[in-house]
Design a protein around this motif. Structure first.
Motif, PDB file in Angstrom:
ATOM      1  N   PRO A 118      40.753  34.927  52.865  1.00 34.74           N
ATOM      2  CA  PRO A 118      40.796  36.224  53.724  1.00 34.74           C
ATOM      3  C   PRO A 118      40.320  37.687  52.475  1.00 34.74           C
ATOM      4  CG  PRO A 118      42.715  34.520  54.222  1.00 34.74           C
ATOM      5  CD  PRO A 118      41.673  34.058  52.958  1.00 34.74           C
ATOM      6  N   ASN A 119      40.994  37.720  51.868  1.00 34.71           N
ATOM      7  CA  ASN A 119      40.935  38.733  51.077  1.00 34.71           C
ATOM      8  C   ASN A 119      39.755  38.846  50.375  1.00 34.71           C
ATOM      9  OD1 ASN A 119      43.469  39.085  51.802  1.00 34.71           O
ATOM     10  ND2 ASN A 119      44.188  38.263  49.199  1.00 34.71           N
ATOM     11  N   GLU A 120      38.724  37.799  49.751  1.00 33.55           N
ATOM     12  CA  GLU A 120      38.001  38.279  49.017  1.00 33.55           C
ATOM     13  C   GLU A 120      36.660  38.029  50.789  1.00 33.55           C
ATOM     14  OE1 GLU A 120      37.704  35.363  45.136  1.00 33.55           O
ATOM     15  OE2 GLU A 120      38.536  33.801  46.997  1.00 33.55           O
ATOM     16  N   LEU A 121      37.193  38.291  51.943  1.00 39.10           N
ATOM     17  CA  LEU A 121      36.280  38.492  52.930  1.00 39.10           C
ATOM     18  C   LEU A 121      36.532  39.917  53.332  1.00 39.10           C
ATOM     19  CD1 LEU A 121      36.644  35.186  55.268  1.00 39.10           C
ATOM     20  CD2 LEU A 121      34.580  35.745  54.242  1.00 39.10           C
ATOM     21  N   PHE A 122      37.288  40.235  53.010  1.00 40.64           N
ATOM     22  CA  PHE A 122      37.809  41.930  53.722  1.00 40.64           C
ATOM     23  C   PHE A 122      37.796  42.431  52.556  1.00 40.64           C
ATOM     24  CE2 PHE A 122      39.147  38.742  57.095  1.00 40.64           C
ATOM     25  CZ  PHE A 122      38.028  39.482  58.112  1.00 40.64           C
ATOM     26  N   GLU A 123      37.287  44.366  52.415  1.00 38.55           N
ATOM     27  CA  GLU A 123      37.079  45.115  51.697  1.00 38.55           C
ATOM     28  C   GLU A 123      37.450  46.352  52.480  1.00 38.55           C
ATOM     29  OE1 GLU A 123      33.689  47.808  50.644  1.00 38.55           O
ATOM     30  OE2 GLU A 123      33.940  46.061  48.996  1.00 38.55           O
ATOM     31  N   TYR A 124      38.224  47.096  51.926  1.00 39.04           N
ATOM     32  CA  TYR A 124      38.667  48.240  52.819  1.00 39.04           C
ATOM     33  C   TYR A 124      38.703  49.200  52.099  1.00 39.04           C
ATOM     34  CZ  TYR A 124      41.773  51.670  55.438  1.00 39.04           C
ATOM     35  OH  TYR A 124      42.411  53.091  56.770  1.00 39.04           O
ATOM     36  N   ASP A 125      37.773  50.609  53.177  1.00 44.35           N
ATOM     37  CA  ASP A 125      37.676  51.388  52.284  1.00 44.35           C
ATOM     38  C   ASP A 125      38.054  52.465  52.722  1.00 44.35           C
ATOM     39  OD1 ASP A 125      35.593  53.627  51.488  1.00 44.35           O
ATOM     40  OD2 ASP A 125      33.896  53.031  53.106  1.00 44.35           O
ATOM     41  N   PHE A 126      39.057  53.260  52.033  1.00 49.22           N
ATOM     42  CA  PHE A 126      39.279  54.622  52.403  1.00 49.22           C
ATOM     43  C   PHE A 126      39.257  55.604  52.259  1.00 49.22           C
ATOM     44  CE2 PHE A 126      41.864  51.887  49.412  1.00 49.22           C
ATOM     45  CZ  PHE A 126      43.782  51.501  50.242  1.00 49.22           C
ATOM     46  N   ASN A 127      37.703  55.801  52.384  1.00 45.15           N
ATOM     47  CA  ASN A 127      36.752  56.604  53.114  1.00 45.15           C
ATOM     48  C   ASN A 127      36.610  57.080  54.194  1.00 45.15           C
ATOM     49  OD1 ASN A 127      36.972  58.137  50.076  1.00 45.15           O
ATOM     50  ND2 ASN A 127      35.370  56.482  49.895  1.00 45.15           N
TER      51      ASN A 127
END
Length: 68
Positions: A58-67
């Protein structure tokens, strides 16, 4: 903002959107929303299915965009 990385994973696995759509067995409208990060929720079952298809966590499925 949390993003689903389906398009990147499709590219990495040399898979087409159509092939993924057929494997998931969901409506095209919902599939399109999910792939284009326009959905508000995703079921655990779908996360698990995507992990099996892409052979990832699941970690590879998602990305968090801090901007955002």
């Amino acid at each position: 903002m949390l993003k689903l990385r389906v398009l990147e994973l499709l590219d990495q696995n040399q898979m087409t959107k159509y092939a993924l759509y057929k494997q998931l067995g969901m409506s095209y409208q919902n599939f399109s929303r999910m792939v284009n990060n326009q959905t508000k929720s995703i079921r655990y079952e779908m996360i698990e299915t995507l992990c099996v298809i892409f052979k990832c966590t699941p970690n590879e499925l998602f990305e968090y965009d801090f901007n955002k």
